[in-house]
Scaffold this active site. Structure first.
Site, PDB file in Angstrom:
ATOM      1  N   SER A 138     -28.031  -7.095  13.696  1.00 21.50           N
ATOM      2  CA  SER A 138     -28.972  -8.067  14.253  1.00 21.50           C
ATOM      3  C   SER A 138     -29.780  -7.432  15.375  1.00 21.50           C
ATOM      4  O   SER A 138     -29.331  -6.463  16.007  1.00 21.50           O
ATOM      5  CB  SER A 138     -28.201  -9.278  14.804  1.00 21.50           C
ATOM      6  OG  SER A 138     -29.009 -10.106  15.601  1.00 21.50           O
ATOM      7  N   TYR A 183     -21.329 -13.266  19.621  1.00 20.59           N
ATOM      8  CA  TYR A 183     -22.020 -12.874  18.390  1.00 20.59           C
ATOM      9  C   TYR A 183     -22.728 -11.534  18.572  1.00 20.59           C
ATOM     10  O   TYR A 183     -22.591 -10.633  17.726  1.00 20.59           O
ATOM     11  CB  TYR A 183     -23.024 -13.956  18.014  1.00 20.59           C
ATOM     12  CG  TYR A 183     -23.959 -13.606  16.876  1.00 20.59           C
ATOM     13  CD1 TYR A 183     -23.553 -13.747  15.554  1.00 20.59           C
ATOM     14  CD2 TYR A 183     -25.252 -13.156  17.126  1.00 20.59           C
ATOM     15  CE1 TYR A 183     -24.416 -13.437  14.509  1.00 20.59           C
ATOM     16  CE2 TYR A 183     -26.118 -12.846  16.083  1.00 20.59           C
ATOM     17  CZ  TYR A 183     -25.696 -12.994  14.781  1.00 20.59           C
ATOM     18  OH  TYR A 183     -26.550 -12.675  13.753  1.00 20.59           O
TER      19      TYR A 183
END
Length: 283
Positions: A175, A188
């Site tokens: 990400s 995350y």
């Protein structure tokens, strides 16, 4: 309000349900196939929706047989199977918690029983939870996020490796948060950093075997994770802060997966592609 503003919406269930989103994400490939994965078998985790669905459909259009794992989103999984079959490809799916190593191992064993080989592994499953303060992240949330995002990736890859041969490709979804952080997704973001390190380490480990390992680091992409993670007010402006001024669609990420899966990227390993709307990362 921006022309790209999204309706306010929120879902309580992780990793989210695509059929409940407004508008629905775009998964349809934008061009005709050219047999770049003909005769290949592709395994995709989190293949029921979002980037996973778009990747499954595109790989099917390019000639691959598809096997995908999903958590419990039965309706979305059935829709993905239908879309893959419409492309003329064989497909099967399995529900289960990727954080459980037995689920991962059983899934891979079933793929081998069904298709006899694995040529492409796309580690895409993930979850994220919005928290403004580090002190609000419970042990349960922390462990759950790591269990899905990095332990699950490790489980599936470990189970698949004995079946991968020279020329195989492993692709991991990291990400933009691995590169620039995200102040309300701290746990995350740290798992996505771990995935980046995993890709770089594994690529070196497998290079002599002719197995390539690369990553894709999406920016703000309109997937079920978004309404399942953020408050409704935040969803409305999702993606507006990138140079292109809008969220991306899953079918704008899937071509990165295809490039890394096929022989077009035969001289690339340990690398990361960045479909993120123009944000500059990585120095």
């Amino acid at each position: 309000m921006s022309e790209h503003a999204l309706p306010k919406q929120h879902q309580e269930h992780q990793p989210g349900k695509e059929h409940e989103m407004r508008p629905r994400p775009e998964h349809t490939p934008r061009y005709k196939g050219s047999d770049r994965l003909k005769g290949k078998v592709a395994v995709i985790t989190g293949g029921d929706s979002g980037i996973g669905r778009a990747t499954a459909v595109l790989f099917a259009r390019e000639g691959a047989k598809i096997a995908f794992l999903y958590k419990d989103e039965e309706q979305d999984a059935a829709e993905t199977e239908r879309l893959v079959e419409e492309e003329g490809a064989e497909v099967f799916s399995r529900a289960g918690d990727i954080g459980d190593h037995k689920v991962a191992e059983d899934f891979i064993n079933t793929v081998i029983e069904r298709f006899g080989q694995i040529d492409v592994l796309v580690n895409n499953a993930g979850e994220q939870h919005y928290q403004k303060e580090l002190t609000d992240i419970s042990d349960e949330q922390l462990y759950r996020t790591y269990q899905t995002n990095i332990f699950g990736m490790f489980h599936v890859t470990r189970a698949a490796l004995p079946h991968l041969k020279k020329g195989a490709s492993i692709i991991c979804t990291t990400s933009i948060t691995a590169f620039k952080g995200q102040e309300v997704l701290m746990d995350y973001a740290s798992t996505k950093g771990a995935i980046l390190a995993f890709v770089r380490a594994l690529s070196g480990n497998l290079a002599s075997k002719g197995i390539r390992v690369n990553a894709v680091a999406p920016g703000p992409i309109w997937t079920p994770l978004i309404p399942a993670s953020f408050p409704a007010d935040s969803v409305e402006s999702f993606g507006a802060n990138v140079p292109l001024g809008r969220p991306g669609q899953p079918n704008e990420v899937a071509p990165c997966m295809l490039f890394l899966a096929c022989e077009d990227s035969s001289y690339m390993t340990g690398q990361t592609l960045h479909p993120n709307g123009g944000t500059l990362v990585g120095g």
